[in-house]
Write a protein that holds these residues in place. Structure first.
Motif, PDB file in Angstrom:
ATOM      1  N   ILE A  85       0.796  -1.211  -0.120  1.00  0.00           N
ATOM      2  CA  ILE A  85       0.042   0.034  -0.233  1.00  0.00           C
ATOM      3  C   ILE A  85       0.807   1.223  -0.036  1.00  0.00           C
ATOM      4  O   ILE A  85       0.625   2.180  -0.705  1.00  0.00           O
ATOM      5  CB  ILE A  85      -0.860  -0.064   1.312  1.00  0.00           C
ATOM      6  N   ARG A  86       1.964   1.204   0.775  1.00  0.00           N
ATOM      7  CA  ARG A  86       2.828   2.205   0.860  1.00  0.00           C
ATOM      8  C   ARG A  86       3.373   2.577  -0.684  1.00  0.00           C
ATOM      9  O   ARG A  86       3.652   3.858  -0.971  1.00  0.00           O
ATOM     10  CB  ARG A  86       3.952   2.199   2.124  1.00  0.00           C
ATOM     11  N   LYS A  87       3.842   1.719  -0.964  1.00  0.00           N
ATOM     12  CA  LYS A  87       4.507   1.531  -2.586  1.00  0.00           C
ATOM     13  C   LYS A  87       3.574   2.182  -3.445  1.00  0.00           C
ATOM     14  O   LYS A  87       3.994   2.976  -4.205  1.00  0.00           O
ATOM     15  CB  LYS A  87       4.965   0.361  -2.928  1.00  0.00           C
ATOM     16  N   THR A  90       3.141   5.940  -2.676  1.00  0.00           N
ATOM     17  CA  THR A  90       4.354   6.678  -3.160  1.00  0.00           C
ATOM     18  C   THR A  90       4.485   7.164  -4.638  1.00  0.00           C
ATOM     19  O   THR A  90       4.479   8.245  -4.890  1.00  0.00           O
ATOM     20  CB  THR A  90       5.446   5.959  -2.603  1.00  0.00           C
ATOM     21  N   ALA A  91       3.990   5.886  -5.284  1.00  0.00           N
ATOM     22  CA  ALA A  91       4.095   6.267  -6.756  1.00  0.00           C
ATOM     23  C   ALA A  91       2.965   7.040  -7.292  1.00  0.00           C
ATOM     24  O   ALA A  91       3.245   8.055  -8.046  1.00  0.00           O
ATOM     25  CB  ALA A  91       3.878   4.801  -7.399  1.00  0.00           C
ATOM     26  N   LEU A  92       1.832   6.863  -6.459  1.00  0.00           N
ATOM     27  CA  LEU A  92       0.691   7.743  -6.893  1.00  0.00           C
ATOM     28  C   LEU A  92       1.053   9.208  -6.693  1.00  0.00           C
ATOM     29  O   LEU A  92       0.902  10.112  -7.493  1.00  0.00           O
ATOM     30  CB  LEU A  92      -0.572   7.338  -6.022  1.00  0.00           C
ATOM     31  N   ALA A  97       2.802  14.579  -8.469  1.00  0.00           N
ATOM     32  CA  ALA A  97       3.474  15.932  -8.235  1.00  0.00           C
ATOM     33  C   ALA A  97       4.222  16.389  -9.833  1.00  0.00           C
ATOM     34  O   ALA A  97       4.566  17.652  -9.717  1.00  0.00           O
ATOM     35  CB  ALA A  97       4.761  15.650  -7.270  1.00  0.00           C
ATOM     36  N   LEU A  98       4.141  15.511 -10.559  1.00  0.00           N
ATOM     37  CA  LEU A  98       4.887  15.831 -11.877  1.00  0.00           C
ATOM     38  C   LEU A  98       3.943  16.742 -12.635  1.00  0.00           C
ATOM     39  O   LEU A  98       2.945  17.226 -12.900  1.00  0.00           O
ATOM     40  CB  LEU A  98       5.287  14.731 -12.739  1.00  0.00           C
TER      41      LEU A  98
END
Length: 98
Positions: A85-87, A90-92, A97-98
């Motif tokens: 879930i954390r991975k 983080t990817a989301l 942010a981009l």
């Protein structure tokens, strides 16, 4: 249609093994009289000789080491799910942010 697996109580298993060990019946005779397969009675006998009273833990009561393994596996599965879930989070967030 599949056959339903027969289950036996720990008391039945102990008494079946006692027929062989204490009363002098052969494994084949005892199995035939109880209506079970010889191989099944032999495996109960081996388990009883190896583990004694702990051989047939019964209704959901696992031996201590198996209970600990079950708990550790459940914790491991929970921790892996949290990590995944954390991975994904983080990817989301990195993508947003981009």
């Amino acid at each position: 249609m599949a056959k339903k697996r027969r289950t036996y109580t720990p008391e039945f298993k102990v008494e079946a093994v006692k027929l062989v060990l204490e009363q002098g019946y052969s494994v084949a005779e005892a199995a035939r009289s109880l209506g079970i397969h010889e191989t099944l009675l032999r495996s109960w006998k081996q388990a009883h000789e190896a583990q004694g009273d702990q051989a047939f833990p019964g209704h959901g009561k696992l031996p201590p080491f198996e209970e600990e393994m079950r708990c550790l596996r459940a914790e491991n599965q929970r921790l892996r799910a949290e990590r995944d879930i954390r991975k994904k989070a983080t990817a989301l967030f990195a993508r947003e942010a981009l």
